[in-house]
Design a protein around this motif. Structure first.
Motif, PDB file in Angstrom:
ATOM      1  N   LYS A   3       0.850  -1.186   0.000  1.00 61.86           N
ATOM      2  CA  LYS A   3       0.000   0.000   0.000  1.00 61.86           C
ATOM      3  C   LYS A   3       0.886   1.237   0.000  1.00 61.86           C
ATOM      4  O   LYS A   3       1.914   1.260   0.698  1.00 61.86           O
ATOM      5  CB  LYS A   3      -0.869   0.047   1.261  1.00 61.86           C
ATOM      6  CG  LYS A   3      -1.960  -0.976   1.353  1.00 61.86           C
ATOM      7  CD  LYS A   3      -2.688  -0.840   2.682  1.00 61.86           C
ATOM      8  CE  LYS A   3      -3.190   0.581   2.894  1.00 61.86           C
ATOM      9  NZ  LYS A   3      -3.889   0.743   4.197  1.00 61.86           N
ATOM     10  N   PRO A   4       0.503   2.283  -0.739  1.00 62.26           N
ATOM     11  CA  PRO A   4       1.245   3.541  -0.625  1.00 62.26           C
ATOM     12  C   PRO A   4       1.055   4.144   0.760  1.00 62.26           C
ATOM     13  O   PRO A   4      -0.037   4.090   1.323  1.00 62.26           O
ATOM     14  CB  PRO A   4       0.623   4.422  -1.719  1.00 62.26           C
ATOM     15  CG  PRO A   4      -0.729   3.843  -1.963  1.00 62.26           C
ATOM     16  CD  PRO A   4      -0.611   2.373  -1.696  1.00 62.26           C
ATOM     17  N   LEU A  41       8.683   1.174   6.131  1.00 62.54           N
ATOM     18  CA  LEU A  41       8.411   1.719   4.802  1.00 62.54           C
ATOM     19  C   LEU A  41       9.615   1.526   3.894  1.00 62.54           C
ATOM     20  O   LEU A  41      10.759   1.478   4.351  1.00 62.54           O
ATOM     21  CB  LEU A  41       8.088   3.216   4.886  1.00 62.54           C
ATOM     22  CG  LEU A  41       6.931   3.656   5.775  1.00 62.54           C
ATOM     23  CD1 LEU A  41       6.772   5.167   5.704  1.00 62.54           C
ATOM     24  CD2 LEU A  41       5.645   2.963   5.378  1.00 62.54           C
ATOM     25  N   HIS A  42       9.327   1.465   2.598  1.00 60.97           N
ATOM     26  CA  HIS A  42      10.395   1.450   1.599  1.00 60.97           C
ATOM     27  C   HIS A  42       9.875   2.129   0.340  1.00 60.97           C
ATOM     28  O   HIS A  42       8.863   1.702  -0.233  1.00 60.97           O
ATOM     29  CB  HIS A  42      10.832   0.021   1.264  1.00 60.97           C
ATOM     30  CG  HIS A  42      11.914  -0.036   0.228  1.00 60.97           C
ATOM     31  ND1 HIS A  42      13.234   0.288   0.514  1.00 60.97           N
ATOM     32  CD2 HIS A  42      11.872  -0.337  -1.100  1.00 60.97           C
ATOM     33  CE1 HIS A  42      13.947   0.177  -0.581  1.00 60.97           C
ATOM     34  NE2 HIS A  42      13.156  -0.212  -1.581  1.00 60.97           N
ATOM     35  N   GLY A  43      10.565   3.187  -0.059  1.00 63.79           N
ATOM     36  CA  GLY A  43      10.190   3.883  -1.285  1.00 63.79           C
ATOM     37  C   GLY A  43       8.775   4.424  -1.266  1.00 63.79           C
ATOM     38  O   GLY A  43       8.132   4.497  -2.320  1.00 63.79           O
ATOM     39  N   GLU A  46       4.220   0.641   2.175  1.00 68.42           N
ATOM     40  CA  GLU A  46       4.181  -0.219   3.349  1.00 68.42           C
ATOM     41  C   GLU A  46       3.706  -1.605   2.915  1.00 68.42           C
ATOM     42  O   GLU A  46       3.019  -1.743   1.894  1.00 68.42           O
ATOM     43  CB  GLU A  46       3.264   0.355   4.424  1.00 68.42           C
ATOM     44  CG  GLU A  46       1.835   0.615   3.964  1.00 68.42           C
ATOM     45  CD  GLU A  46       1.003   1.318   5.028  1.00 68.42           C
ATOM     46  OE1 GLU A  46       0.286   0.595   5.754  1.00 68.42           O
ATOM     47  OE2 GLU A  46       1.057   2.559   5.123  1.00 68.42           O
ATOM     48  N   ALA A  47       4.062  -2.635   3.690  1.00 69.21           N
ATOM     49  CA  ALA A  47       3.734  -4.017   3.313  1.00 69.21           C
ATOM     50  C   ALA A  47       3.048  -4.719   4.478  1.00 69.21           C
ATOM     51  O   ALA A  47       3.380  -4.500   5.649  1.00 69.21           O
ATOM     52  CB  ALA A  47       4.992  -4.774   2.907  1.00 69.21           C
ATOM     53  N   TRP A  48       2.079  -5.594   4.120  1.00 70.41           N
ATOM     54  CA  TRP A  48       1.299  -6.337   5.117  1.00 70.41           C
ATOM     55  C   TRP A  48       1.150  -7.775   4.656  1.00 70.41           C
ATOM     56  O   TRP A  48       1.001  -8.036   3.460  1.00 70.41           O
ATOM     57  CB  TRP A  48      -0.098  -5.705   5.276  1.00 70.41           C
ATOM     58  CG  TRP A  48      -0.004  -4.288   5.742  1.00 70.41           C
ATOM     59  CD1 TRP A  48       0.189  -3.173   4.971  1.00 70.41           C
ATOM     60  CD2 TRP A  48      -0.033  -3.841   7.091  1.00 70.41           C
ATOM     61  NE1 TRP A  48       0.278  -2.059   5.771  1.00 70.41           N
ATOM     62  CE2 TRP A  48       0.135  -2.432   7.062  1.00 70.41           C
ATOM     63  CE3 TRP A  48      -0.198  -4.477   8.316  1.00 70.41           C
ATOM     64  CZ2 TRP A  48       0.149  -1.666   8.228  1.00 70.41           C
ATOM     65  CZ3 TRP A  48      -0.193  -3.711   9.476  1.00 70.41           C
ATOM     66  CH2 TRP A  48      -0.013  -2.325   9.426  1.00 70.41           C
ATOM     67  N   ARG A  49       1.176  -8.686   5.598  1.00 71.11           N
ATOM     68  CA  ARG A  49       0.937 -10.079   5.255  1.00 71.11           C
ATOM     69  C   ARG A  49      -0.520 -10.273   4.841  1.00 71.11           C
ATOM     70  O   ARG A  49      -1.412  -9.633   5.370  1.00 71.11           O
ATOM     71  CB  ARG A  49       1.273 -10.992   6.428  1.00 71.11           C
ATOM     72  CG  ARG A  49       2.727 -10.930   6.821  1.00 71.11           C
ATOM     73  CD  ARG A  49       3.127 -12.057   7.746  1.00 71.11           C
ATOM     74  NE  ARG A  49       4.519 -11.906   8.149  1.00 71.11           N
ATOM     75  CZ  ARG A  49       5.557 -12.268   7.406  1.00 71.11           C
ATOM     76  NH1 ARG A  49       5.347 -12.825   6.213  1.00 71.11           N
ATOM     77  NH2 ARG A  49       6.793 -12.099   7.835  1.00 71.11           N
TER      78      ARG A  49
END
Length: 231
Positions: A3-4, A41-43, A46-49
């Motif tokens: 997700k942004p 965060l990266h770039g 965000e990331a979620w399982r």
């Protein structure tokens, strides 16, 4: 799931809180994933399982139960400072709907504003968009996803879900019953104002004149009647 991150400080705070929240037999959460750097965060993402299940906004009773359990788990979380500076349609609508000094002259909004009274319910971290953000899977507790954090009473978060169910998903007026929830009629007033003023803010951003959706009027009448009776 990627997700942004619209507001990085909010994304990092939400991930740090949800990393520590324990699943129970009443709810589960999607877990955040750190980048290789260790940051949430990266770039700008965000990331979620992935959480198993599908949404069903007509399961409002299940969503309210899962939301209640989720909010119990958040009861000790401290208020995040970013809420003071967050500026978007939803945050502006939230502030106006709670500001007893605010005045709205629109004929649909004004009666709702006038019916508000001070409340004593304690504020905490809550999910402000619960109904469509609960996943259901056979054999698993409901999963609460896409947490939209606000600092309001847990009853307000439930009221937003009830208002959404009434306006958009065919719920009956009996869903307004909630005497066991503190300041319930006042939570309903603020929840409906929150949704309506958010729509108005979106209309202003688009440069058009705001006309309330017809679905709001009958729900407004029910909510004002509930506030008048104190039910």
């Amino acid at each position: 799931m990627l997700k942004p991150a619209d507001l990085p400080v909010e994304s990092r705070w939400r991930a740090s809180v949800l990393e520590a929240v324990a699943d129970t037999g009443r709810f589960r959460v999607a877990r955040p994933v750190r980048a290789a750097s260790g940051d949430w965060l990266h770039g700008g993402w965000e990331a979620w399982r992935h959480a198993e299940g599908r949404t069903d906004p007509k399961r409002w009773d299940d969503a309210l139960d899962a939301g209640a359990a989720f909010h119990e788990a958040l009861a000790g979380v401290a208020r995040p400072a970013f809420l003071d500076d967050r500026d978007d349609w939803w945050s502006r609508a939230d502030r106006v709907s709670w500001d007893l000094e605010a005045v709205e002259e629109h004929p649909t909004l004004e009666p709702l504003m006038r019916a508000r009274r001070p409340v004593g319910a304690a504020a905490q971290a809550v999910h402000g968009d619960l109904l469509g953000n609960v996943l259901y899977a056979p054999g698993l507790p409901p999963a609460v996803i896409d947490w939209a954090p606000y600092w309001r009473p847990a009853g307000w978060a439930a009221a937003v879900a009830v208002v959404d169910a009434l306006c958009w998903h065919g719920a009956g007026g009996s869903l307004l019953a909630g005497a066991e929830r503190s300041d319930w009629p006042q939570m309903l007033l603020r929840a409906l104002l929150f949704r309506m003023i958010t729509d108005r803010e979106a209309g202003r951003a688009g440069g058009g004149e705001w006309h309330p959706h017809p679905a709001y009027a009958p729900v407004a009448a029910l909510v004002i009647a509930a506030a008048a009776s104190g039910a």
